[in-house]
Design an enzyme around this catalytic site. Sequence first.
Site, PDB file in Angstrom:
ATOM      1  N   SER A   1       0.844  -1.193   0.000  1.00 41.82           N
ATOM      2  CA  SER A   1       0.000   0.000   0.000  1.00 41.82           C
ATOM      3  C   SER A   1       0.879   1.243   0.000  1.00 41.82           C
ATOM      4  O   SER A   1       2.038   1.179  -0.422  1.00 41.82           O
ATOM      5  CB  SER A   1      -0.958  -0.033   1.197  1.00 41.82           C
ATOM      6  OG  SER A   1      -1.950   0.944   1.055  1.00 41.82           O
ATOM      7  N   ASN A   2       0.351   2.348   0.451  1.00 45.37           N
ATOM      8  CA  ASN A   2       1.096   3.608   0.452  1.00 45.37           C
ATOM      9  C   ASN A   2       0.705   4.409   1.681  1.00 45.37           C
ATOM     10  O   ASN A   2      -0.128   3.967   2.475  1.00 45.37           O
ATOM     11  CB  ASN A   2       0.816   4.376  -0.848  1.00 45.37           C
ATOM     12  CG  ASN A   2      -0.658   4.648  -1.022  1.00 45.37           C
ATOM     13  OD1 ASN A   2      -1.261   5.401  -0.270  1.00 45.37           O
ATOM     14  ND2 ASN A   2      -1.273   3.984  -2.000  1.00 45.37           N
ATOM     15  N   ARG A   3       1.270   5.610   1.842  1.00 46.79           N
ATOM     16  CA  ARG A   3       1.110   6.357   3.091  1.00 46.79           C
ATOM     17  C   ARG A   3      -0.170   7.198   3.173  1.00 46.79           C
ATOM     18  O   ARG A   3      -0.339   7.957   4.117  1.00 46.79           O
ATOM     19  CB  ARG A   3       2.325   7.256   3.312  1.00 46.79           C
ATOM     20  CG  ARG A   3       3.600   6.471   3.589  1.00 46.79           C
ATOM     21  CD  ARG A   3       4.787   7.415   3.769  1.00 46.79           C
ATOM     22  NE  ARG A   3       4.523   8.414   4.795  1.00 46.79           N
ATOM     23  CZ  ARG A   3       5.148   9.591   4.885  1.00 46.79           C
ATOM     24  NH1 ARG A   3       6.058   9.914   3.997  1.00 46.79           N
ATOM     25  NH2 ARG A   3       4.841  10.431   5.856  1.00 46.79           N
ATOM     26  N   SER A   4      -1.054   7.080   2.213  1.00 44.82           N
ATOM     27  CA  SER A   4      -2.269   7.893   2.261  1.00 44.82           C
ATOM     28  C   SER A   4      -3.098   7.590   3.513  1.00 44.82           C
ATOM     29  O   SER A   4      -3.350   6.435   3.832  1.00 44.82           O
ATOM     30  CB  SER A   4      -3.123   7.617   1.018  1.00 44.82           C
ATOM     31  OG  SER A   4      -4.351   8.300   1.134  1.00 44.82           O
TER      32      SER A   4
END
Length: 224
Positions: A33-36
């Site tokens: 995933s990512n840091r959003s």
Amino acid sequence: HLLQATDLPLHGKRVLVTAGGTREMLDPVRYISNRSSGKMGYAVARVARELGAKVTLISTPTALTKPAGVTYTEVTSAADLAKAVKADFEETDLLVMAAAVSDFKPTHAVDQKIKKQPGQTGLTLELAETEDILKTLAPLKTHQFVVGFAAETQHLIENAEKKLAAKKLDMLVANDVSKPGVGFNGDTNQVTLLTPNSTPMTTNLLSKTEIAQTILKAAIERGV
Ligand code: CTP
Ligand code: CA
């Protein structure tokens, strides 16, 4: 006279907002995933509702409180998000794509947990591209006003101009996530709004609620 609901600037408008970072499963217990955090998209959904719109929020799981009076749909992967957005697009007047969509997903998701083998010292993952949702929607646009987001760490305006054109957007909200207080996770943001045929406009460092108000005001000024 008294202020009526019909006086609100987004009264009668259908606003679709995506939020959060998509998750691409590697196996039943792990994902990429990512840091959003979802905060920017949630703020847009909340403010659009306050401005009188009928709002649908499509989000990945977050720890945030769901905005009141908003239809909520939860998704996990980029493919799930693509499906949900495409299903609603025709009946949308304003799409705000604040979600951070994974660009790649594991080529082979496996249905059993990947086990570490005795003596194994590394692991190479094979990834394949996901669908670019905004690119898919570009030729399907009829009356929809479409807003994209871009998080960049360098060449902000140059990269943003390219995305605005390539995805045929009506507005692109670009932020330099290498700057303190900007972008992921925090409660503040500083963005540059780009629209076709006008000079980019950069905001001060503001709360995400104020950024949401700025984005929606700019979209309303441009005819949503
Ligand atoms: N986006 C999308 N589908 C994808 C990837 C991104 O619809 N598969 C949307 C995002 O929601 C965002 C906009 O496109 O509104 C720009 O996303 P960004 O990641 O900045 O652009 P990319 O085209 O993926 O370029 P890159 O990550 O290489 O900078
Ligand atoms: Ca991307």
